[in-house]
Design an enzyme around this catalytic site. Sequence first.
Site, mmCIF file in Angstrom:
data_model
loop_
_atom_site.group_PDB
_atom_site.id
_atom_site.type_symbol
_atom_site.label_atom_id
_atom_site.label_comp_id
_atom_site.label_asym_id
_atom_site.label_seq_id
_atom_site.Cartn_x
_atom_site.Cartn_y
_atom_site.Cartn_z
ATOM 1 N N SER A 1 1.076 -1.049 -0.188
ATOM 2 C CA SER A 1 -0.354 0.018 -0.223
ATOM 3 C C SER A 1 1.168 1.107 0.198
ATOM 4 O O SER A 1 1.722 1.521 -0.733
ATOM 5 C CB SER A 1 -0.661 -0.039 1.419
ATOM 6 N N HIS B 1 -7.505 -5.561 1.201
ATOM 7 C CA HIS B 1 -6.379 -4.322 1.136
ATOM 8 C C HIS B 1 -5.289 -4.996 2.445
ATOM 9 O O HIS B 1 -5.495 -4.872 2.864
ATOM 10 C CB HIS B 1 -6.754 -3.566 1.113
#
Length: 414
Positions: free
Chosen positions: A252, A394
Amino acid sequence: FNLVTQPLFSQKTIRDESQVVSYVLPDLLKTRSGKMVRTKRDWEKTRRPELLSLFSENVYGKTPSEKVPMRFVQYDADSNALGGQAIRKQVTVYFGKKGERSMDILLYFPRNVKGSVPVFLGLNFAGNQVVHQDPGITITKRWVRDGVAPVIVEHRATEASRGSQAGDWVVEDILARGYGLATVFCGDLQPDRPDSFNEGVHSLFFKEGQNMPQSDEWGAIGAWAWGLSRAMDYLETDKMVDATKVAVIGHSRLGKAALWAGAQDQRFAMVVSNNSGEGGAAITRRKFGETIEIINKAFPHWFSGNYKQFGGREDALPVDYHELIALIAPRPVYIASASEDWWADPKGEYLSGYYASPAYALYGSEGLSTPELPETNRPTGAGKIGYHLRKGGHTMNRYDWQQYLHFADKWLRR
Ligand code: GTR
């Protein structure tokens, strides 16, 4: 563990492929003066440096080129860590004449391997102690951002945060495959908030009276990437490390930093982007999920001041993110997405690998051969660009690592 990645603003975002409007990408192999790049020599002499400065000036901000004094102090060694599987070390890197700033590197090496080993190097979100339960890891005393890990209380890591992101790191698996792991808390370099430029490594480079970067100077991602290169400086001195085989990795926001570090610093032999999304691997002109405007509002400190001009004006940006991936050529790069992580735009992440492929072709290397996004859990890429779309959300997990280790076996070990 899942970081919260919900849109923070009501600005319209696209989450349906049918809403993506057509766009024209900057031509990877065309220089600003209109010349076509035909050889790797043209690429290395002209286009690569040009792209690096375009990303510096418009996106991440310029990384200072001055060297700062550095001192490495190993303060921990355990040759019988993790139940005998590992050798653990912890090293503080002091920056500046008086060691005004510092970062702690946590290292694990497989105990049963003789000689130096290839190493994965990545930043973590909330202190080195989150990567494993190991009671020997020093708990960070530094400020930690809310929401980036469980059991952070009033911005301080607690004893209970030990191992709280072990699922993102799978240390035992990495060691069992013969790799070492090195990790640093991103907050050692710059705390992840907009008003912390005085607390991080930026301040080492400030001119008299300066307390904020200029609009073309680096933001937090730049500082984190810089820290990865300084960790590499250390790794080059450690006899247990094969410094020609260091893979830089990140998830990320820290995947954005890993890509930028890998783009600038060619000592990294391989680069892994896990769900890096907007400002990382994703093609920004698709405006799918997070956009330049949204990311700059939510995280004004991540990018350069100049990047703010491109909110809602993606087409004016002189680069797009396939060119960031291309800066890694001809070194192997792996891009990973997750099926539920629409915010990071999986298809846009895949396409940047696809559109970076012509840079690999200059070296006779294969990239990705089709613009079609592969199915979930079907890793693809026979060449130096690997990709998978993991089923799920995620995060970085064991499935992801299995693919990275496999890719590293293929490209770093031969
Ligand atoms: C989100 C942000 C993303 C991504 C993510 C993360 O809030 O919108 O760009 O970086 O954080 O770091 O998990």
